[in-house]
Design an enzyme around this catalytic site. Structure first.
Site, PDB file in Angstrom:
ATOM      1  N   SER A 170      52.522   0.277   9.446  1.00  0.00           N
ATOM      2  CA  SER A 170      52.359   1.460   8.593  1.00  0.00           C
ATOM      3  C   SER A 170      53.628   1.754   7.800  1.00  0.00           C
ATOM      4  CB  SER A 170      51.964   2.686   9.431  1.00  0.00           C
ATOM      5  OG  SER A 170      53.008   3.074  10.301  1.00  0.00           O
ATOM      6  N   ASP A 208      61.408   2.780  11.651  1.00  0.00           N
ATOM      7  CA  ASP A 208      60.623   1.680  11.087  1.00  0.00           C
ATOM      8  C   ASP A 208      60.739   1.634   9.568  1.00  0.00           C
ATOM      9  OD1 ASP A 208      59.892   1.164  13.663  1.00  0.00           O
ATOM     10  OD2 ASP A 208      57.741   1.449  13.366  1.00  0.00           O
TER      11      ASP A 208
END
Length: 387
Positions: free
Chosen positions: A138, A196
């Site tokens: 994502s 991330d």
């Protein structure tokens, strides 16, 4: 260059060491995968579906009511509910496709509100990464979207020059991409750490501890097998289980977390001492750290029979593996030495696939978000982005 379209990519990630211990203040070592999200953005043809979606999004009276965007805050429940109503997404929907659509609409509106309307564009995305497997899929997606939308509306430059195959943005522009990618991650995850999207933006490898991100000084290119057991798991449930064990047996569990932290530090030291293309003598320490940490992760309760089987299968071929991410299923990584024979790798992949697992041979150590000339893309990527 932008007039002819933008092809961008951003990488996924794997956790080498520090899973779960990071929740309790210990260090985490993250590295990037060569597996990436890809995004092809080009000017829309009048009347196309994507053209009408972007135009309707930017001109919707319904969405005009949520034009008060604050980059320092998470998207509000009211904003997300309005976006769901606009897109026809059911309340409470959690499918990756629904969340990806929400993130796109939110980022398109927010970037337009800040920098002026994003031109009417077609955006085609494709991923080499499995979703929901703890590989930063994502975040790679939102990094791609942020870079594409910011470039399209002129908030950042289009750095690819004639004759170049790839290009990256300035440090200041990467910081802006990262901040907007984090907003997209907030739509998808609610309260993400930001790790991330940061590693997907800048690339390389990093250490994360208690909110502080430290890039590693050197990142060698290492070959790995990445294996998805395809066993679903809940990160939330696994994290709660570890916490319960720590509360129940603090004198036993806290030293295990300290040992996992020491493994992360030792791994970082070894990686930073390795040359770009390391020879086999560096690998025994990395392999032993994999073995020790996998045992620790079983001790704290995040192992799974599928992961045990993965480790046994690869060990039968002389290879060393551990889980990566939340555990309880999900993915595992297997280290491949430079002198590991092709026959051994293919035999291991065959046996892993026979277990019902998905398996990829790839590298760790990759650049962050990148702009590509179409001539530099392989046939698989070109085919996926032209469908």
């Amino acid at each position: 260059m932008w007039e002819r379209g933008l092809v961008l990519s951003a990488p996924g990630k794997v956790i080498l060491h520090g899973e779960h211990a990071v929740v309790h203040g210990k260090g985490l070592v993250l590295v990037l995968l060569r597996l990436r999200w890809w995004c092809n953005t080009y000017r829309s043809q009048p009347g196309t579906t994507s053209s009408s979606l972007v135009s309707k999004c930017l001109n919707s009276p319904l969405l005009a009511s949520i034009a008060d965007f604050d980059e320092s805050k998470s998207p509000s429940i009211e904003q997300l509910d309005t976006l769901k109503e606009f897109a026809g997404i059911a309340a409470g929907a959690s499918a990756p496709e629904s969340l990806a659509t929400l993130a796109f609409l939110y980022m398109c509106l927010a970037v337009s509100a800040k920098y002026g309307d994003v031109p009417s564009v077609d955006v085609l995305v494709w991923s080499e990464l499995p979703t929901g497997a703890g590989l930063g899929s994502s975040a790679a997606y939102t990094v791609c979207l942020a870079a594409a939308l910011l470039t399209a509306c002129g908030a950042i430059s289009c750095p690819l020059k004639e004759g170049e195959s790839t290009a990256r943005w300035t440090e200041e522009e990467l910081t802006l991409i990262n901040s907007w990618a984090f907003q997209g991650e907030r739509v998808i995850h609610g309260n993400p750490s930001g790790v991330d999207n940061a590693v997907g933006t800048w690339g390389g490898a990093l250490r994360y501890q208690s909110g502080k991100i430290t890039p590693l000084k050197r990142v060698p290119t290492l070959r790995i097998l990445l294996t998805n057991t395809q066993v679903p798991r809940s990160t939330k449930v696994l994290v709660a289980g570890v916490k319960e064990k720590i509360l129940k047996f603090p004198a036993i569990m806290n030293p295990v977390l300290d040992s996992i932290d020491a493994i992360s530090q030792e791994c970082q030291s070894v990686l930073e001492a390795m040359p770009a293309n390391p020879s086999p003598e560096y690998y025994p320490v990395l392999e032993e750290l994999f073995d020790i940490n996998q045992h620790h992760l079983n001790v704290i309760g995040v192992g799974h029979p599928s992961l045990d089987r993965l480790c046994r299968v690869t060990a039968s071929h002389g290879l060393h593996s551990k889980l990566t991410g939340a555990g309880g299923g999900g993915c595992g990584i297997t280290l491949l030495r430079p002198d590991t024979s092709l026959l051994a790798v293919e035999a291991a992949k065959r046996d892993l696939c026979a277990c019902g697992f998905e398996c990829w041979e790839t590298n760790i150590g990759a650049p962050g978000v990148t702009l590509h000339h179409s001539s530099s893309l392989n046939s698989k990527v070109l085919r996926a982005l032209s469908e």
